[in-house]
Enzyme design. Structure first.
Site, PDB file in Angstrom:
ATOM      1  N   PRO A  66       0.841  -1.196   0.000  1.00 11.68           N
ATOM      2  CA  PRO A  66       0.000   0.000   0.000  1.00 11.68           C
ATOM      3  C   PRO A  66       0.880   1.252   0.000  1.00 11.68           C
ATOM      4  O   PRO A  66       1.942   1.265   0.623  1.00 11.68           O
ATOM      5  CB  PRO A  66      -0.811  -0.122   1.290  1.00 11.68           C
ATOM      6  N   HIS A  67       0.438   2.263  -0.729  1.00  7.64           N
ATOM      7  CA  HIS A  67       1.243   3.479  -0.808  1.00  7.64           C
ATOM      8  C   HIS A  67       0.352   4.688  -1.037  1.00  7.64           C
ATOM      9  O   HIS A  67      -0.778   4.561  -1.497  1.00  7.64           O
ATOM     10  CB  HIS A  67       2.297   3.365  -1.922  1.00  7.64           C
TER      11      HIS A  67
END
Length: 152
Positions: A66-67
């Site tokens: 996730p970013h």
């Protein structure tokens, strides 16, 4: 790329009891926010959740990256955790995720963001690396394994 410049021991957690994707993203917010001046854990959570709405960051083989970008961030910050049990992360291969590497970057650093994501994905695509991460028994061991590039 020196991944230890992104990841700190206080943002590394081993065998987390993550019950859902949402709970894991909330925990990432709690860990990352203190390292990002002017950013709350909710800001981090919202950034990650907004990115997940575009499509899952579960890249397969039990790994998710996730970013998000944050207008308030002044430097990139990462969070690494292994989960005690795999969770549904809507991964591209529909497999449960048990390794999560989150990356938060300043809003304007598009190129660095992409280069960093590529380096992390390459590292987590290495089966011997992910096997070692899954076998880590402490936060420190997990941090050391990820940041030493397999040289020790």
């Amino acid at each position: 790329m020196d991944l230890s410049s992104l990841l700190s021991p206080d943002c590394t957690r081993c065998a987390v009891a993550g019950t859902s994707k949402k709970k894991v993203l909330e925990l990432i917010g709690q860990l990352a926010a203190p390292r990002l001046s002017g950013t709350t854990s909710f800001d981090v959570f919202e950034s990650l959740l907004n990115r997940e709405r575009l499509g899952s960051t579960g890249i397969g083989l039990g790994v998710a990256i996730p970013h998000g970008r944050l207008g308030t961030a002044n430097k990139p910050v990462a969070v690494l955790m292994t989960l005690a049990d795999g969770i549904d992360f809507d991964a591209i291969d529909n497999q449960p995720v048990d390794i999560v590497f989150a990356l938060l970057v300043p809003e304007e650093e598009h190129e660095q963001h992409l280069q960093t994501l590529a380096a992390v994905a390459q590292r987590l695509n290495d089966k011997s690396c992910t096997r070692a991460l899954r076998e880590a028994s402490s936060d420190k061991e997990l941090f050391d394994l990820f940041t030493d590039n397999g040289s020790g």
